[in-house]
Design a protein around this motif. Structure first.
Motif, PDB file in Angstrom:
ATOM      1  N   MET A  72       0.829  -1.209   0.000  1.00 45.65           N
ATOM      2  CA  MET A  72       0.000   0.000   0.000  1.00 45.65           C
ATOM      3  C   MET A  72       0.861   1.257   0.000  1.00 45.65           C
ATOM      4  N   ALA A  73       1.981   1.228   0.714  1.00 44.36           N
ATOM      5  CA  ALA A  73       2.886   2.387   0.723  1.00 44.36           C
ATOM      6  C   ALA A  73       3.474   2.613  -0.666  1.00 44.36           C
ATOM      7  N   LEU A  74       3.815   1.529  -1.361  1.00 42.45           N
ATOM      8  CA  LEU A  74       4.329   1.650  -2.723  1.00 42.45           C
ATOM      9  C   LEU A  74       3.245   2.175  -3.666  1.00 42.45           C
ATOM     10  N   GLY A  75       2.044   1.632  -3.539  1.00 37.53           N
ATOM     11  CA  GLY A  75       0.927   2.114  -4.360  1.00 37.53           C
ATOM     12  C   GLY A  75       0.583   3.560  -4.058  1.00 37.53           C
ATOM     13  N   SER A  76       0.715   3.953  -2.800  1.00 39.99           N
ATOM     14  CA  SER A  76       0.465   5.349  -2.437  1.00 39.99           C
ATOM     15  C   SER A  76       1.501   6.273  -3.062  1.00 39.99           C
ATOM     16  N   PHE A  77       2.718   5.764  -3.235  1.00 40.66           N
ATOM     17  CA  PHE A  77       3.733   6.574  -3.915  1.00 40.66           C
ATOM     18  C   PHE A  77       3.345   6.803  -5.372  1.00 40.66           C
ATOM     19  N   VAL A  78       2.802   5.793  -6.019  1.00 34.05           N
ATOM     20  CA  VAL A  78       2.333   5.960  -7.405  1.00 34.05           C
ATOM     21  C   VAL A  78       1.206   6.991  -7.451  1.00 34.05           C
ATOM     22  N   LEU A  79       0.272   6.902  -6.506  1.00 31.85           N
ATOM     23  CA  LEU A  79      -0.807   7.898  -6.445  1.00 31.85           C
ATOM     24  C   LEU A  79      -0.258   9.281  -6.129  1.00 31.85           C
ATOM     25  N   PHE A  80       0.780   9.352  -5.306  1.00 26.47           N
ATOM     26  CA  PHE A  80       1.421  10.633  -5.006  1.00 26.47           C
ATOM     27  C   PHE A  80       2.009  11.253  -6.267  1.00 26.47           C
ATOM     28  N   VAL A  81       2.652  10.438  -7.095  1.00 26.89           N
ATOM     29  CA  VAL A  81       3.214  10.956  -8.352  1.00 26.89           C
ATOM     30  C   VAL A  81       2.101  11.511  -9.223  1.00 26.89           C
ATOM     31  N   LEU A  82       0.980  10.816  -9.291  1.00 23.33           N
ATOM     32  CA  LEU A  82      -0.152  11.313 -10.075  1.00 23.33           C
ATOM     33  C   LEU A  82      -0.726  12.593  -9.469  1.00 23.33           C
ATOM     34  N   GLN A  83      -0.793  12.666  -8.138  1.00 23.87           N
ATOM     35  CA  GLN A  83      -1.254  13.887  -7.470  1.00 23.87           C
ATOM     36  C   GLN A  83      -0.296  15.035  -7.745  1.00 23.87           C
ATOM     37  N   PHE A  84       0.988  14.755  -7.710  1.00 21.32           N
ATOM     38  CA  PHE A  84       1.995  15.779  -7.957  1.00 21.32           C
ATOM     39  C   PHE A  84       1.946  16.265  -9.404  1.00 21.32           C
ATOM     40  N   ASP A  85       1.403  15.427 -10.284  1.00 23.59           N
ATOM     41  CA  ASP A  85       1.247  15.786 -11.692  1.00 23.59           C
ATOM     42  C   ASP A  85      -0.100  16.475 -11.943  1.00 23.59           C
ATOM     43  N   LYS A  86      -0.684  17.019 -10.890  1.00 23.24           N
ATOM     44  CA  LYS A  86      -1.899  17.844 -10.934  1.00 23.24           C
ATOM     45  C   LYS A  86      -3.192  17.060 -11.169  1.00 23.24           C
ATOM     46  N   LEU A  87      -3.227  15.772 -10.834  1.00 27.96           N
ATOM     47  CA  LEU A  87      -4.484  15.029 -10.867  1.00 27.96           C
ATOM     48  C   LEU A  87      -5.105  15.067  -9.467  1.00 27.96           C
ATOM     49  N   PRO A  88      -6.424  15.130  -9.359  1.00 30.05           N
ATOM     50  CA  PRO A  88      -7.073  15.292  -8.038  1.00 30.05           C
ATOM     51  C   PRO A  88      -7.235  13.957  -7.290  1.00 30.05           C
ATOM     52  N   ILE A  89      -6.141  13.322  -6.939  1.00 28.84           N
ATOM     53  CA  ILE A  89      -6.187  12.023  -6.271  1.00 28.84           C
ATOM     54  C   ILE A  89      -6.763  12.163  -4.863  1.00 28.84           C
ATOM     55  N   ILE A  90      -6.274  13.108  -4.090  1.00 30.99           N
ATOM     56  CA  ILE A  90      -6.750  13.279  -2.710  1.00 30.99           C
ATOM     57  C   ILE A  90      -8.227  13.658  -2.694  1.00 30.99           C
ATOM     58  N   GLN A  91      -8.640  14.497  -3.596  1.00 28.78           N
ATOM     59  CA  GLN A  91     -10.033  14.890  -3.642  1.00 28.78           C
ATOM     60  C   GLN A  91     -10.931  13.700  -3.969  1.00 28.78           C
ATOM     61  N   CYS A  92     -10.510  12.864  -4.905  1.00 28.38           N
ATOM     62  CA  CYS A  92     -11.299  11.681  -5.267  1.00 28.38           C
ATOM     63  C   CYS A  92     -11.361  10.685  -4.117  1.00 28.38           C
ATOM     64  N   MET A  93     -10.240  10.477  -3.450  1.00 27.34           N
ATOM     65  CA  MET A  93     -10.234   9.559  -2.311  1.00 27.34           C
ATOM     66  C   MET A  93     -11.063  10.121  -1.161  1.00 27.34           C
ATOM     67  N   SER A  94     -11.076  11.430  -0.993  1.00 27.95           N
ATOM     68  CA  SER A  94     -11.892  12.053   0.048  1.00 27.95           C
ATOM     69  C   SER A  94     -13.375  11.859  -0.237  1.00 27.95           C
ATOM     70  N   VAL A  95     -13.759  11.935  -1.494  1.00 28.60           N
ATOM     71  CA  VAL A  95     -15.154  11.673  -1.860  1.00 28.60           C
ATOM     72  C   VAL A  95     -15.514  10.224  -1.547  1.00 28.60           C
ATOM     73  N   ALA A  96     -14.611   9.291  -1.817  1.00 26.00           N
ATOM     74  CA  ALA A  96     -14.864   7.884  -1.496  1.00 26.00           C
ATOM     75  C   ALA A  96     -15.050   7.699   0.005  1.00 26.00           C
ATOM     76  N   VAL A  97     -14.210   8.337   0.813  1.00 26.22           N
ATOM     77  CA  VAL A  97     -14.329   8.237   2.267  1.00 26.22           C
ATOM     78  C   VAL A  97     -15.635   8.871   2.731  1.00 26.22           C
ATOM     79  N   LEU A  98     -16.019   9.996   2.141  1.00 25.20           N
ATOM     80  CA  LEU A  98     -17.280  10.654   2.487  1.00 25.20           C
ATOM     81  C   LEU A  98     -18.466   9.749   2.162  1.00 25.20           C
ATOM     82  N   MET A  99     -18.429   9.089   1.015  1.00 21.22           N
ATOM     83  CA  MET A  99     -19.513   8.173   0.642  1.00 21.22           C
ATOM     84  C   MET A  99     -19.576   6.977   1.591  1.00 21.22           C
ATOM     85  N   MET A 100     -18.416   6.476   2.032  1.00 20.31           N
ATOM     86  CA  MET A 100     -18.412   5.377   3.000  1.00 20.31           C
ATOM     87  C   MET A 100     -18.993   5.838   4.332  1.00 20.31           C
TER      88      MET A 100
END
Length: 99
Positions: free
Chosen positions: A45-73
């Motif tokens: 999961m830490a390795l996968g989170s690094f991949v998501l971090f790279v995508l977030q750093f490349d201006k994709l809204p990863i944290i916002q999308c994951m926050s919506v998932a947590v809100l829906m849960m």
């Protein structure tokens, strides 16, 4: 908001990691694993989170999308709690409304 995440990369990574671990525990965990498997799962999961971090750093809204998932849960858990309190949980599987 993206610029704030871009200027705080370490905090951004830990936010992504925390959201990933929460989503995994809330959705995919059935039971506790042995400790070595648990460590391996969290390392992956830490390795996968690094991949998501790279995508977030490349201006994709990863944290916002994951926050919506947590809100829906959280909304689902709230609805389940509400149904449990009100006693609306159907025990026999019948639907008197006729659906």
């Amino acid at each position: 908001m993206q610029s704030w995440f871009h200027s705080h990369p370490i905090l951004t990574y830990f936010i992504i990691l925390a959201l990933t671990i929460y989503i995994f525990n809330a959705v995919f965990r059935v039971s506790r694993l042995p400790i070595l498997k648990e460590i391996l799962v969290h390392l992956v999961m830490a390795l996968g989170s690094f991949v998501l971090f790279v995508l977030q750093f490349d201006k994709l809204p990863i944290i916002q999308c994951m926050s919506v998932a947590v809100l829906m849960m959280a909304m689902l858990r709230g609805r389940q709690l509400y149904d449990k309190i009100k006693g609306n949980g159907k025990r026999d599987g019948s639907d008197p409304g006729g659906a």
